[in-house]
Design an enzyme around this catalytic site. Sequence first.
Site, PDB file in Angstrom:
ATOM      1  N   HIS A 162       0.846  -1.196   0.000  1.00  0.00           N
ATOM      2  CA  HIS A 162       0.000   0.000   0.000  1.00  0.00           C
ATOM      3  C   HIS A 162       0.880   1.244   0.000  1.00  0.00           C
ATOM      4  O   HIS A 162       1.843   1.336   0.769  1.00  0.00           O
ATOM      5  CB  HIS A 162      -0.923   0.001   1.215  1.00  0.00           C
ATOM      6  CG  HIS A 162      -2.046  -0.973   1.102  1.00  0.00           C
ATOM      7  ND1 HIS A 162      -2.512  -1.705   2.172  1.00  0.00           N
ATOM      8  CD2 HIS A 162      -2.822  -1.329   0.046  1.00  0.00           C
ATOM      9  CE1 HIS A 162      -3.519  -2.486   1.772  1.00  0.00           C
ATOM     10  NE2 HIS A 162      -3.724  -2.265   0.487  1.00  0.00           N
ATOM     11  N   GLU A 165       1.838   3.280   3.086  1.00  0.00           N
ATOM     12  CA  GLU A 165       2.448   2.466   4.146  1.00  0.00           C
ATOM     13  C   GLU A 165       3.941   2.264   3.855  1.00  0.00           C
ATOM     14  O   GLU A 165       4.539   1.251   4.198  1.00  0.00           O
ATOM     15  CB  GLU A 165       1.699   1.139   4.259  1.00  0.00           C
ATOM     16  CG  GLU A 165       0.231   1.334   4.637  1.00  0.00           C
ATOM     17  CD  GLU A 165      -0.596   0.057   4.651  1.00  0.00           C
ATOM     18  OE1 GLU A 165      -0.013  -1.048   4.609  1.00  0.00           O
ATOM     19  OE2 GLU A 165      -1.838   0.166   4.709  1.00  0.00           O
ATOM     20  N   HIS A 306       2.634  -4.362   6.654  1.00  0.00           N
ATOM     21  CA  HIS A 306       1.690  -3.261   6.414  1.00  0.00           C
ATOM     22  C   HIS A 306       1.684  -2.359   7.654  1.00  0.00           C
ATOM     23  O   HIS A 306       2.362  -2.632   8.634  1.00  0.00           O
ATOM     24  CB  HIS A 306       0.280  -3.806   6.176  1.00  0.00           C
ATOM     25  CG  HIS A 306       0.110  -4.511   4.855  1.00  0.00           C
ATOM     26  ND1 HIS A 306      -0.613  -3.968   3.818  1.00  0.00           N
ATOM     27  CD2 HIS A 306       0.559  -5.713   4.416  1.00  0.00           C
ATOM     28  CE1 HIS A 306      -0.599  -4.799   2.788  1.00  0.00           C
ATOM     29  NE2 HIS A 306       0.107  -5.877   3.131  1.00  0.00           N
ATOM     30  N   GLU A 365       0.964  -5.891  10.815  1.00  0.00           N
ATOM     31  CA  GLU A 365       0.545  -4.489  10.814  1.00  0.00           C
ATOM     32  C   GLU A 365       1.373  -3.701  11.825  1.00  0.00           C
ATOM     33  O   GLU A 365       1.178  -3.793  13.043  1.00  0.00           O
ATOM     34  CB  GLU A 365      -0.944  -4.382  11.164  1.00  0.00           C
ATOM     35  CG  GLU A 365      -1.874  -5.094  10.178  1.00  0.00           C
ATOM     36  CD  GLU A 365      -2.137  -4.285   8.922  1.00  0.00           C
ATOM     37  OE1 GLU A 365      -1.595  -3.160   8.797  1.00  0.00           O
ATOM     38  OE2 GLU A 365      -2.898  -4.772   8.063  1.00  0.00           O
TER      39      GLU A 365
END
Length: 395
Positions: A162, A165, A306, A365
């Site tokens: 992404h 990110e 991420h 994450e």
Amino acid sequence: MKVQVRKGDTFWYYSNLFNVPLTLIIDSNPDSDPKSLQIGDTVHIPGYQVSYYKVQKGDTFWRLASERRLALDMLALLNPKESPRNLQVGQTLRIPVQVGFRIVDGRQAYDFDVLTKHLKELLDTYPFIRTEKIGQSVMGKDLLELQIGHGSKVVHWNGSFHANEWITTATIMQFLNDYLIALTNKEPIRGLDVSPYYEQVTLSIVPMVDPDGVNLVLQGPPKGPFGEEALRINNGNEDFSGWKANIRGVDLNNQFPAKWEVEAERKPKKPRYRDFPGEKPLTEPEAIAMTELAHARQFEKMLAFHTQGEVIYWGYEGKEPPRAFTIVNEFRRVSGYEPIRYVDSYAGYKDWFIKVYERPGFTVELGEGTNPLPISQFDEIYQETIGIFLASLYM
């Protein structure tokens, strides 16, 4: 650092002279036969750089070597045309410097240009890194895979699926740099001797999956039709900080055939700054490259980094193997991140990998807050993530 072979020199001798593992010297010189080095051949010594020194009054090879804690023959090897007993004031000598410092500083806006610069410097210093172009982005930027080690177990990491990110790429690259320093200097990381993993593990890294999107977020729209279309998708707003997609407005982590239809039904139906899964699975070159890489490398495990949430997603439809539970609990132990087995979200790279291979796959994450996470969080994120990087090698 490059040296010229002298009569009687061997890789084994260089390994002992520079205190660098023999296997790293061999792998840094793939076109050289260790058993038949010829006088005058060029040999790369990994983990070293050359500095230049102007001779002062009273200097000798012995004095310079002693002051720098170098073996005398290091200076002789790097300065073969200089007379050790007759140095001239003002002449320039080549001095070997073992690299114990980072080339990569992740605490910056980490766009494709920074990545390219750091990769060049790392490859110059650590030529045992192997690189392979696995594809190109929509705008033609090379998607590079790095490989370190030659073990039968292939462990894969990737970052910046992404666009906003991008701090994940900075985190991966800084740890890679620390791993390379540890290998060449025979030093541990957090008390763990990492040298065995070079022989046991092939580390596969795609540090930036979406370079066009990352540059869009950090540099603004490029000139030309791609930039114009991105501006149109973004409703004319030149602030792209919320942009997760690739340059065409397709969310790359919604592109994979793992219940893609579920996501397509409930996600946007046209290109958008986030969440549009495409007209069908695997329309985007970046996503295609990542599937082909998995097929080619047959990863033993895969970690997609991420942001944000400090959680680790590790399941898909019950296809994850039992050992994934053991691995994710070790990740929790070393990072404090919370494992989450299932979530109502599909069509990601982790989902597809587990579906196809039934091997451990993880979406990690990093950090907490609103994307893009501020660079002020970098040091904390990095310290939390070191243990996950290491555990992915030994688990």
